[in-house]
Design a protein around this motif. Sequence first.
Motif, mmCIF file in Angstrom:
data_model
loop_
_atom_site.group_PDB
_atom_site.id
_atom_site.type_symbol
_atom_site.label_atom_id
_atom_site.label_comp_id
_atom_site.label_asym_id
_atom_site.label_seq_id
_atom_site.Cartn_x
_atom_site.Cartn_y
_atom_site.Cartn_z
ATOM 1 N N TYR A 1 50.092 31.478 44.451
ATOM 2 C CA TYR A 1 49.559 32.669 43.803
ATOM 3 C C TYR A 1 48.233 32.357 43.114
ATOM 4 O O TYR A 1 47.280 33.135 43.179
ATOM 5 C CB TYR A 1 50.579 33.205 42.795
ATOM 6 N N VAL A 2 48.167 31.200 42.461
ATOM 7 C CA VAL A 2 46.953 30.836 41.724
ATOM 8 C C VAL A 2 45.745 30.799 42.648
ATOM 9 O O VAL A 2 44.718 31.430 42.373
ATOM 10 C CB VAL A 2 47.134 29.465 41.025
ATOM 11 N N TRP A 3 45.868 30.081 43.787
ATOM 12 C CA TRP A 3 44.692 29.950 44.667
ATOM 13 C C TRP A 3 44.299 31.290 45.255
ATOM 14 O O TRP A 3 43.130 31.649 45.317
ATOM 15 C CB TRP A 3 44.955 28.941 45.792
ATOM 16 N N PHE B 1 46.357 44.839 46.007
ATOM 17 C CA PHE B 1 47.374 44.988 47.048
ATOM 18 C C PHE B 1 47.932 43.630 47.488
ATOM 19 O O PHE B 1 49.136 43.417 47.489
ATOM 20 C CB PHE B 1 46.797 45.731 48.255
ATOM 21 N N TYR B 2 47.035 42.715 47.841
ATOM 22 C CA TYR B 2 47.539 41.456 48.398
ATOM 23 C C TYR B 2 48.246 40.589 47.352
ATOM 24 O O TYR B 2 49.192 39.876 47.681
ATOM 25 C CB TYR B 2 46.413 40.682 49.089
ATOM 26 N N LEU B 3 47.808 40.657 46.106
ATOM 27 C CA LEU B 3 48.504 39.870 45.073
ATOM 28 C C LEU B 3 49.891 40.445 44.820
ATOM 29 O O LEU B 3 50.867 39.717 44.661
ATOM 30 C CB LEU B 3 47.669 39.819 43.795
ATOM 31 N N GLU B 4 49.976 41.800 44.791
ATOM 32 C CA GLU B 4 51.290 42.415 44.603
ATOM 33 C C GLU B 4 52.174 42.112 45.804
ATOM 34 O O GLU B 4 53.362 41.843 45.665
ATOM 35 C CB GLU B 4 51.124 43.922 44.403
ATOM 36 N N LYS B 5 51.563 42.120 46.982
ATOM 37 C CA LYS B 5 52.336 41.825 48.198
ATOM 38 C C LYS B 5 52.870 40.392 48.158
ATOM 39 O O LYS B 5 54.012 40.143 48.511
ATOM 40 C CB LYS B 5 51.479 42.046 49.444
ATOM 41 N N HIS C 1 40.776 36.127 45.499
ATOM 42 C CA HIS C 1 40.662 37.589 45.466
ATOM 43 C C HIS C 1 39.774 38.055 44.312
ATOM 44 O O HIS C 1 38.949 38.961 44.472
ATOM 45 C CB HIS C 1 42.047 38.223 45.340
ATOM 46 N N TYR C 2 39.955 37.441 43.143
ATOM 47 C CA TYR C 2 39.157 37.875 41.993
ATOM 48 C C TYR C 2 37.684 37.523 42.196
ATOM 49 O O TYR C 2 36.801 38.263 41.773
ATOM 50 C CB TYR C 2 39.700 37.273 40.692
ATOM 51 N N PHE C 3 37.447 36.387 42.869
ATOM 52 C CA PHE C 3 36.063 36.013 43.142
ATOM 53 C C PHE C 3 35.410 37.052 44.060
ATOM 54 O O PHE C 3 34.298 37.519 43.795
ATOM 55 C CB PHE C 3 36.031 34.620 43.780
ATOM 56 N N LEU C 4 36.143 37.440 45.108
ATOM 57 C CA LEU C 4 35.629 38.465 46.016
ATOM 58 C C LEU C 4 35.370 39.770 45.269
ATOM 59 O O LEU C 4 34.339 40.428 45.463
ATOM 60 C CB LEU C 4 36.646 38.732 47.131
ATOM 61 N N THR C 5 36.317 40.146 44.411
ATOM 62 C CA THR C 5 36.158 41.375 43.628
ATOM 63 C C THR C 5 34.906 41.303 42.776
ATOM 64 O O THR C 5 34.132 42.256 42.680
ATOM 65 C CB THR C 5 37.384 41.578 42.724
#
Lengths: 404, 367
Positions: free
Chosen positions: A156-158, A180-184, A163-167
């Motif tokens: 989850y950490v990586w 979405f993908y983190l919740e998934k 994802h946050y970097f992309l955001t």
Amino acid sequence: MSAQIQGRYHGKGEPLFWLYIKTALLTMVKLGIYRFWAKTRIRKYIWSATSANEDSFEYTGTGLEKFLGFLVAIVILAIYLGIVQMVLFFAGLNLFMDPETASGADIVRQVAAIYITLFAVMPLLLFAQYRARRYKMARTRWRGIRFGMENAAWGYVWRAIGHYFLTLITLGILAPRASFYLEKYMTDRTWYGDARFEQDGKWTALYPAMKHLFIGAGFIIVGVALAALFEAIVAAILLSIVGYIWMIVGAVYYRVQAFNYLTAHKVLDDKIGFYSEVKTSTVIFTYIVGILIIGAVSSIAFTALFVVGFVGAFVTGMSFEASLSGSMVGAVALAIFGVVGYIAILLTLGALSLVIIVQPIIAHLVDGVQVHGAEHLDDITQRSADLGADAEGFADALDIGGAI
Amino acid sequence: MIGAGRLDATGAAYFDGDSPIGQPVGLRLSEDGQTLLIELADRVIAWQVTDVRSIDDFAGKGDSMLRMRRDPVARLFTPNPFVRRALPHLTRRAPPAGRGRLAMWAGAAVCAVFVQIAVLVPFLADQLADYIPLKGERALGDATFEQIKSALADNEYLPLQTCENAEGLAALTQMQNKLTASLELEQELRVFVLDHPMINAFALPGGYVVFFRGLIEAAQAPEEVAAVFGHEIGHVVSRDPTRHALRSAGSIGVLGLMFGDFAGGAVVLFLAERLIDAQYSQGAEAAADTFAYDVLHDAQIEPAALGDMFQRLKDEHGETEGIVAHFLSHPSLDARIQAARDASDRDTQVAPVLDAEAWAALQNICK
């Protein structure tokens, strides 16, 4: 024929209010250590007030587990942060700086040191987030069957960092993809008994939920453009304020709508579906009314405390003027009154925010959830206990996890 | 009609912990009242009354969720408050199973925190103190000095003043120059006198040496002030205050985390207080003493002045007051006095550190 189950929250304000006061007083008496037990007891109440088909949830966590996990976490945290700081010192960066004598370069270095420290803590924050959810799941039961989550916090950490970097570099445009993908990731590793949850749906379907964020951003962009092109400063400021407030409300709207969508697209054991109808307006209304009430209560209470204290000082001053020891007794009594009054007010405000903001929002959330295909629930059987010893120690040490 | 020992089980349900199905039950107490019999469709489960507990902090008036001590998963729900009356042990303590494992973890965690405060934090602090750049050290000292000045003031808006009498300062500088003439200092000393009656002196990170007015007034001769001065320079040179500040900050940080940081801003204040009364390790104190003997010797002052100062202040003030608390609380007090006398055995060319006029000016530095 599909059986349907409705979520219901039947917690009451009064018992929760007194439970909060009681546990908060114990926390003060026991120098803060009791806070783990306090939070556990409040969770027990809220879980047991949540029911589906008249069967309530049970929280089986204990304060001792939380306390131990916390002790383990601070040892690791201190070593880790100590090493980070040493590396920073070694690189000539440090946090101590006198702002009056520091040069521009010094300040840049200090800001860099602060951000590097924060960034170094980031993986642990994300780790803590996953572990806290896993702990809560592992300690939640419904109809005697445990929930649970797989031991996959580092994965989850990586992913979350990516994802946050992309955001960040897309200025928030890819935020729905991250949520979405983190919740998934978390949902796909969640179990109820021997049945697995799965997150269906598409991340692009979250974009409608972003609409108010985009509108708010649009106001700000137009405002900035007006200022740059036509020097219409007043209009620009007004538009920016409108845009800012619009974005705050839009953020709540996004979270609520995303929750509804993600819940509606969760599947348990391939057969059992969910539905959620949380309303943004109810959440925001509850919050604003709650804040207004708490603000009013606190200003009335603090004014009353001040007036009573002032009158008290005047009266004792008059009647005990003759003897020094007498006025000392008066002063001590007044000081005790002030401290007790102050603490009582703070406790009451904390309890009020739990009872008139947090609990009603939880109630609204639970009442809006439905389960479809509930007849398949009967096929599920128990899973083995998750004995993870560190509980949510990191989350406690890093103070994340919010109210509950 | 409800039979003997039978309890109203309307709405009650039993969850066996294997499947998520609430089974309707009949509830009955055995004749001797010692066993709760849970009658399911196909079998009867017996729970010892002494082992039945209720889940606490359970929402819903009158409702109860019951469990049996030796079964971690089975649950009995009953909406009937009268069932509780038949079960007097519901709210007794019930230590969870696997206590040994928990106790082991608790012991390990407490040890870990102890090791952290006693070993790890001091180790990290010592390492850091050597790497911290002079500039950073100075900023830390500046911040702490300001904290101390406001902490010791009677009025929170009016921090303690430093004494600025020009002739007094000149005398102090004269003494400083004599003491440091033979030294190559890494960082410039910053010497202050605080207008406060405490008989004390301390060093802070960043080359600070701070005297209280009380110490200068209590001293009988300039050599005694010089002796204390030398001792504090010793701390500055070995960076003891920086080490100590980092150690305290580390320990307080860990403790603050443990107690939920409810102290908040008080931490900084506490840190400042700790620095004034800093109890460095015996080794650090001895090293500072030894350093002082050399400095005094080079400055043509009898090293015994340090011992004399200790001895006289001990005689005058007892063991627990002011400077005594600061300098003399170590058990090795007599050894230190003796060491100071021994250090005097070498041939020190004795010359007065200040003349009578300068000494008078120093004593009046706060006027």
